[in-house]
Design a protein around this motif. Structure first.
Motif, short mmCIF file in Angstrom:
data_model
loop_
_atom_site.label_atom_id
_atom_site.label_comp_id
_atom_site.label_asym_id
_atom_site.label_seq_id
_atom_site.Cartn_x
_atom_site.Cartn_y
_atom_site.Cartn_z
N VAL A 75 15.07 -10.22 -2.66
CA VAL A 75 14.25 -9.07 -2.29
C VAL A 75 12.91 -9.15 -3.01
O VAL A 75 12.85 -9.38 -4.22
CB VAL A 75 14.98 -7.76 -2.65
N THR A 76 11.82 -8.96 -2.27
CA THR A 76 10.48 -9.07 -2.85
C THR A 76 9.83 -7.69 -2.92
O THR A 76 9.62 -7.05 -1.90
CB THR A 76 9.59 -10.00 -2.02
N PRO A 77 9.50 -7.20 -4.14
CA PRO A 77 8.86 -5.89 -4.27
C PRO A 77 7.37 -5.94 -3.94
O PRO A 77 6.68 -6.91 -4.23
CB PRO A 77 9.08 -5.53 -5.74
N MET A 78 6.90 -4.83 -3.35
CA MET A 78 5.49 -4.66 -3.01
C MET A 78 5.11 -3.23 -3.39
O MET A 78 5.81 -2.29 -3.02
CB MET A 78 5.28 -4.89 -1.52
N ILE A 79 4.00 -3.05 -4.10
CA ILE A 79 3.62 -1.74 -4.61
C ILE A 79 2.24 -1.36 -4.07
O ILE A 79 1.28 -2.12 -4.20
CB ILE A 79 3.61 -1.74 -6.15
N VAL A 80 2.15 -0.16 -3.48
CA VAL A 80 0.89 0.35 -2.94
C VAL A 80 0.75 1.82 -3.30
O VAL A 80 1.68 2.44 -3.81
CB VAL A 80 0.80 0.18 -1.41
N SER A 81 -0.40 2.38 -2.97
CA SER A 81 -0.66 3.78 -3.27
C SER A 81 -0.43 4.65 -2.04
O SER A 81 -0.12 4.16 -0.94
CB SER A 81 -2.08 3.94 -3.80
N THR A 82 -0.61 5.93 -2.24
CA THR A 82 -0.27 6.96 -1.27
C THR A 82 -1.18 6.95 -0.04
O THR A 82 -2.32 6.50 -0.10
CB THR A 82 -0.41 8.33 -1.97
N GLY A 83 -0.68 7.47 1.06
CA GLY A 83 -1.50 7.75 2.23
C GLY A 83 -2.08 6.52 2.88
O GLY A 83 -1.35 5.69 3.42
N GLY A 105 9.30 -2.04 -0.35
CA GLY A 105 8.03 -1.36 -0.51
C GLY A 105 8.17 -0.18 -1.44
O GLY A 105 9.10 0.63 -1.30
N ILE A 106 7.27 -0.07 -2.40
CA ILE A 106 7.27 1.05 -3.34
C ILE A 106 5.90 1.70 -3.27
O ILE A 106 4.87 1.05 -3.46
CB ILE A 106 7.55 0.57 -4.78
N SER A 107 5.89 3.00 -3.01
CA SER A 107 4.63 3.73 -2.88
C SER A 107 4.63 4.91 -3.82
O SER A 107 5.65 5.57 -4.04
CB SER A 107 4.47 4.23 -1.44
N SER A 108 3.47 5.21 -4.36
CA SER A 108 3.30 6.48 -5.05
C SER A 108 3.29 7.61 -4.02
O SER A 108 3.25 7.37 -2.81
CB SER A 108 2.00 6.47 -5.84
N GLN A 109 3.32 8.81 -4.52
CA GLN A 109 3.20 10.00 -3.68
C GLN A 109 2.32 11.01 -4.39
O GLN A 109 1.99 10.86 -5.58
CB GLN A 109 4.60 10.61 -3.41
N VAL A 110 1.92 12.04 -3.67
CA VAL A 110 1.21 13.13 -4.31
C VAL A 110 2.14 13.76 -5.35
O VAL A 110 3.36 13.51 -5.34
CB VAL A 110 0.78 14.18 -3.27
#
Length: 547
Positions: A75-83, A105-110
């Motif tokens: 499994v390959t992790p990928m990190i991005v920001s919100t929206g 996929g890992i994303s931040s949230q508000v």
């Protein structure tokens, strides 16, 4: 003074415990806690990108390259920001889902106070960001508190690594990522994807059908590749004396020049009829979708046994004895029950006749240039070099004609989006060290041109072949063939050689007579490089329906 641990550290610690060693990431305001935690984790390699959709393609390419190595599902992790950052990954994640590639996929949230459908006016806020991903990825997970982070990531990892593999999504609010960790360091998280074993009764029925068949044929799809089941497939084919054809997603799972190999000319009517004439057709890891069924013209006259890890694809296009299982586990179970037939040469003669018909039809279409270009590309590759193909005419040729033995082929044929080839190749190079070959047209190349900077920054050993025909070549053919004229397919484009040079990437303008040597030199030179081939290539006529 020891730095206080934050929620972002819990993410990084959990990923490390689960087995991640490389993370693909692009920072954003809400994701600051994640990137601060990555800064503190020198044992995790962070590979960046210039645009989020290319970042997701790179994570996809990395996972495909690691899958080819065998072992635990990578499994390959990928990190991005919100929206906006998160939403830009959707088209790429659609490809990962369609091609069963395990990306997390890992994303931040508000901030957590803004979750739940309210409109608090936060930057990047969406009423329901999760809703954008639910029908694209396999599963969506939310960690609303620091204590929920390890469990959410473990569940998402297991989902991504459970057959059929695919992308998953985790969202974590900004204030949780920046706030105190509240937990001791995480070191013992593990994921145990359940095996998708076949029902014994169905395997017994399938074995009986195949043993009694006079003309069994195997169609091997992408599920065989994802399962790493090339060895059991060959053993089964030789036991049954059954010809094997491969879908475009299954290229490389069966020896191209094996006497039982019907190769992968899935858009040729002779191949379609060959499959239809089988009294028992064993379909392994394919849903018999549009491309594998010659645009749904395939009309089987015998029984179908379909092994498929995605339950939604079982019998979705044709009635069959459907077996919901991992292709590798099903092959192993079948081999325990199947008798071994004596070789009599009949299947080998049938395969030879099929390929002769395919090649005779090609010989009547004045396509020597296209076949010569593809052969030169193949000859230039060092043994074992993976290749990544965009949706371009040469890529369409490669689906059918590429010999993937010793030159693994990966393409965007799952979802069919443009821009896959170069960023996915960068991800693969991060996994293997290179060399890796990417192939694009001039139209598709513009989707990822900014990633030349990524290639330089990370020293990724990718040679990028850009076939410049002045536009969207395959769409030009489709429009002209359908309406007699084309529109919006002719493109202004840069001088790709000069543009690559501006990024500090060595580049050469090649020609039909020098392509093989130019590619070979680029592939043998460490680091990124670009080879531009100005050429107008044509697609072969895909079908020949009987009169």
């Amino acid at each position: 003074m020891t730095e206080a641990r934050i929620g972002g550290d819990l993410v990084v610690e959990t990923l490390r415990a689960l087995g991640a060693r490389t993370v693909f990431g692009l920072p954003g305001q809400h994701a600051l806690g994640l990137f601060e935690a990555l800064r503190r984790a020198p044992d995790l390699r962070l590979v960046s990108s210039r645009v989020e959709n290319n970042l997701a393609f790179a994570a996809d390419g990395h996972a495909r390259a690691k899958l080819a190595e065998g072992g635990p599902v990578p499994v390959t992790p990928m990190i991005v920001s919100t929206g906006p950052g998160a939403l830009l990954t959707l088209a790429s994640l659609q490809e990962s889902r369609a091609s069963s590639v395990p990306v997390l996929g890992i994303s931040s949230q508000v901030p957590a106070a803004g979750l739940g459908g309210g409109r608090r006016g936060y930057l990047h806020e969406l009423p329901d960001q999760q809703a954008s991903f639910r029908d694209v990825v396999k599963s969506v997970h939310v960690a609303r508190t620091a204590s929920q982070i390890p469990g959410a990531l473990r569940a998402a990892w297991e989902s991504a690594a459970t057959a059929p593999y695919g992308p998953t999504w985790v969202e974590i609010p900004q204030d949780v990522l920046l706030g105190p960790a509240g937990l001791p360091p995480i070191t013992g998280v593990s994921a145990s994807p359940p095996p998708l074993a076949p029902q014994p009764e169905l395997i017994a029925e399938a074995a009986d059908l195949l043993a009694a068949a006079e003309n069994p044929v195997v169609l091997a799809g992408g599920g065989v590749a994802r399962a790493g089941a090339a060895g059991p497939l060959r053993e089964l084919a030789e036991a049954l004396r059954a010809p094997v054809l491969s879908t475009f997603g299954g290229k490389g799972v069966f020896g191209w020049d094996h006497p039982l190999s019907g190769q992968s000319w899935m858009e040729d009517w002779h191949s379609t009829e060959f499959l239809a004439a089988a009294d028992v057709l064993l379909v392994l890891g394919s849903g018999l979708g549009e491309l594998s069924s010659n645009y749904h013209r395939f009309a089987p006259r015998g029984r179908i046994v379909q092994v498929e890890a995605d339950a939604g694809k079982l019998e979705s296009n044709h009635p069959a004895l459907g077996i919901h299982a991992d292709a590798g586990l099903a092959l192993s179970a079948l081999l325990e029950r199947l008798p071994r037939r004596r070789a009599d040469g009949r299947a080998e003669r049938a395969v030879a006749e099929l390929l002769a018909k395919v090649h005779d039809r090609l010989a009547g279409q004045d396509l020597e240039r296209e076949q010569h270009v593809l052969a030169d590309v193949r000859a230039a590759l060092p043994e074992g070099t993976p290749t990544f193909w965009d949706m371009t005419i040469l890529g369409y040729w490669a689906w059918s004609a590429w010999n993937a033995d010793g030159a693994p082929m990966h393409s965007a044929q799952g979802a069919g989006g443009l821009g896959f080839g170069f960023p996915a190749a960068l991800g693969a190079a991060a996994a293997t060290g290179g060399p890796v070959l990417a192939v694009s047209g001039d139209g598709g190349a513009m989707y990822g041109i900014a990633e030349l900077a990524t290639a330089v920054q990370h020293g990724l050993d990718v040679t990028w072949l850009i076939v410049d025909d002045g536009g969207y070549g395959i769409l030009r053919e489709y429009l002209t063939g359908t309406f007699g004229q084309t529109t919006s397919t002719e493109l202004s484009r840069p001088d790709f050689v000069a543009l690559a040079g501006a990024f500090g990437v060595p580049a050469v303008r090649s020609g039909l007579g020098t392509l093989r040597a130019d590619l070979a030199h680029a592939l043998q030179t460490p680091g990124p490089s670009v080879v531009v081939l100005p050429a107008l290539l044509r697609m072969f006529a895909p079908t020949h329906l009987p009169v």
